[in-house]
Design a protein around this motif. Structure first.
Motif, mmCIF file in Angstrom:
data_model
loop_
_atom_site.group_PDB
_atom_site.id
_atom_site.type_symbol
_atom_site.label_atom_id
_atom_site.label_comp_id
_atom_site.label_asym_id
_atom_site.label_seq_id
_atom_site.Cartn_x
_atom_site.Cartn_y
_atom_site.Cartn_z
ATOM 1 N N GLN A 183 0.996 -1.173 -0.074
ATOM 2 C CA GLN A 183 0.042 -0.085 0.093
ATOM 3 C C GLN A 183 0.931 1.191 -0.034
ATOM 4 N N ILE A 184 1.937 1.208 0.457
ATOM 5 C CA ILE A 184 3.033 2.143 0.401
ATOM 6 C C ILE A 184 3.593 2.316 -0.810
ATOM 7 N N ARG A 185 3.428 3.552 -1.640
ATOM 8 C CA ARG A 185 3.810 3.486 -3.145
ATOM 9 C C ARG A 185 5.070 4.370 -3.238
ATOM 10 N N LEU A 186 5.062 5.238 -4.137
ATOM 11 C CA LEU A 186 6.214 6.255 -4.463
ATOM 12 C C LEU A 186 5.686 7.561 -4.145
ATOM 13 N N TYR A 187 6.564 8.439 -3.371
ATOM 14 C CA TYR A 187 6.187 9.670 -2.835
ATOM 15 C C TYR A 187 6.988 10.713 -3.265
ATOM 16 N N ASP A 188 6.666 12.016 -3.347
ATOM 17 C CA ASP A 188 7.754 13.051 -3.614
ATOM 18 C C ASP A 188 8.270 13.417 -2.403
ATOM 19 N N VAL A 189 7.642 13.244 -1.039
ATOM 20 C CA VAL A 189 8.291 13.844 0.168
ATOM 21 C C VAL A 189 7.810 12.748 1.155
ATOM 22 N N ALA A 190 8.944 12.680 2.124
ATOM 23 C CA ALA A 190 8.644 11.873 3.287
ATOM 24 C C ALA A 190 8.689 12.702 4.104
ATOM 25 N N PHE A 191 7.714 12.806 5.092
ATOM 26 C CA PHE A 191 7.810 13.966 6.028
ATOM 27 C C PHE A 191 7.699 13.122 7.558
ATOM 28 N N SER A 192 8.331 13.784 8.490
ATOM 29 C CA SER A 192 8.002 12.946 9.972
ATOM 30 C C SER A 192 8.476 13.804 10.943
ATOM 31 N N ASN A 193 7.578 13.979 12.044
ATOM 32 C CA ASN A 193 7.752 14.830 13.157
ATOM 33 C C ASN A 193 7.896 13.853 14.545
ATOM 34 N N ALA A 194 9.011 13.882 15.271
ATOM 35 C CA ALA A 194 8.950 13.471 16.541
ATOM 36 C C ALA A 194 8.964 11.888 16.625
ATOM 37 N N VAL A 195 9.443 11.262 15.502
ATOM 38 C CA VAL A 195 9.191 9.726 15.448
ATOM 39 C C VAL A 195 10.514 9.155 15.303
ATOM 40 N N PHE A 196 11.394 9.574 14.522
ATOM 41 C CA PHE A 196 12.381 8.631 14.098
ATOM 42 C C PHE A 196 13.562 8.300 15.450
ATOM 43 N N HIS A 197 13.181 8.973 16.427
ATOM 44 C CA HIS A 197 14.179 8.429 17.718
ATOM 45 C C HIS A 197 13.497 7.128 18.221
ATOM 46 N N TRP A 198 12.302 6.634 17.718
ATOM 47 C CA TRP A 198 11.871 5.415 18.397
ATOM 48 C C TRP A 198 12.250 4.398 17.675
ATOM 49 N N ILE A 199 13.140 4.750 16.699
ATOM 50 C CA ILE A 199 13.227 3.278 15.670
ATOM 51 C C ILE A 199 14.909 3.089 15.908
ATOM 52 N N PRO A 200 14.877 1.883 16.242
ATOM 53 C CA PRO A 200 16.416 1.660 16.593
ATOM 54 C C PRO A 200 17.304 1.518 15.503
ATOM 55 N N ASP A 201 16.645 0.810 14.289
ATOM 56 C CA ASP A 201 17.520 0.604 13.049
ATOM 57 C C ASP A 201 17.261 1.598 11.982
ATOM 58 N N GLN A 202 18.122 2.962 12.238
ATOM 59 C CA GLN A 202 18.072 4.101 11.568
ATOM 60 C C GLN A 202 18.454 3.755 10.076
ATOM 61 N N ASP A 203 19.342 2.667 9.878
ATOM 62 C CA ASP A 203 19.924 2.450 8.610
ATOM 63 C C ASP A 203 18.703 1.679 7.600
ATOM 64 N N LEU A 204 17.962 0.921 8.248
ATOM 65 C CA LEU A 204 16.842 0.354 7.616
ATOM 66 C C LEU A 204 15.652 1.286 7.464
#
Ligand code: BEZ
Length: 249
Positions: free
Chosen positions: A87-108
């Protein structure tokens, strides 16, 4: 972890209110935007109001249900960016606020975002920088140690250098990267620190008895008051990373 969507929308609404500044980095012309970790959808709605075609995704079904209820005309999906469905296709912009620090595998995380962006697509995000809420985290760690409870830091707060490296590895060119202090007033007066803890350390606090939890709060309040109590409210020692990067190939 499951989120309390109602509390997020009220007591901890600063999370998306601060995110509004990030909207200024969006392109002025309409784009296809993926809002990663959209929570209750407040920023997703603002992105739509700016004229973009936006899809909000979040791992938490509570958040997605609340977002759909608040903004029935917008598109929300329960999805994990570390394991996206088709369901996740191709986008022009990936936006994210106050979320990435919850994700241990930043490379993935960056690999998957890169794979779902068009060439020249943009990543626009903000999250906790190295040293984020350090006084609070250290005080909590000491309390748990004193109780003999093991504590594994659930957050990933990255440095500018570390992030530049990961962005380049995943085919991003940095347009802007900013590390800054953002002292953040907490709601709830004298209960503000414990309410913040209840939201963000729910899993760890859930391991304690009611008495232990109360003692941890009392000790932390005593220890942190000289630095973080500001006359009538608590102020958390937030540090942020704000990034705009462009996908190169
Ligand atoms: C933050 O948004 O910076 C944050 C979230 C959870 C715990 C600590 C900090």
């Amino acid at each position: 972890m499951e989120w309390n969507a109602k509390k997020y929308n009220t007591t901890h609404d600063f999370v998306f209110k601060y995110g509004a500044g990030l909207l200024e980095l969006l392109p002025k012309e309409p784009k296809k935007v993926l809002d990663i970790g959209c929570g209750t959808g407040a920023l997703t709605n603002q992105i739509a109001e700016l004229g973009h075609e936006v899809t909000g995704i979040d791992q938490s079904i509570n958040m997605i249900n609340q977002a759909k209820e608040s903004y029935p005309d917008l598109s929300f999906l329960q999805e994990d960016i570390l394991n996206p469905s088709d369901q996740i296709r191709l986008y022009d912009v990936a936006f994210s606020n106050a979320v990435f620090h919850w994700i241990p595998d930043q490379d993935l995380l960056l690999k998957n975002i890169s794979e779902h962006l068009n060439v020249n697509g943009q990543l626009i995000c903000e999250f906790g920088a190295v040293g984020n809420v350090q006084m609070i985290r250290e005080a909590f760690g000491r309390e748990l140690k004193a109780l003999g409870v093991s504590f594994e830091e659930p957050f990933c707060f990255t440095s500018v250098e570390g992030y530049r490296f990961l962005l380049k590895k995943n085919h991003f060119e940095v347009v802007e990267i900013l590390e800054y202090e953002r002292p953040t007033p907490l709601k709830g007066g004298k209960y503000g620190l414990r309410e913040w803890m209840e939201q963000f350390y729910a899993a760890e606090l859930g391991e304690l008895s009611i008495e232990q939890k109360e003692q941890v709060f009392v000790n932390m309040e005593q220890e942190l008051a000289p630095r973080l109590w500001k006359k009538d409210h608590w102020e958390a020692d937030y540090r942020r990373l704000k990034i705009k990067a462009s996908k190169t190939r």
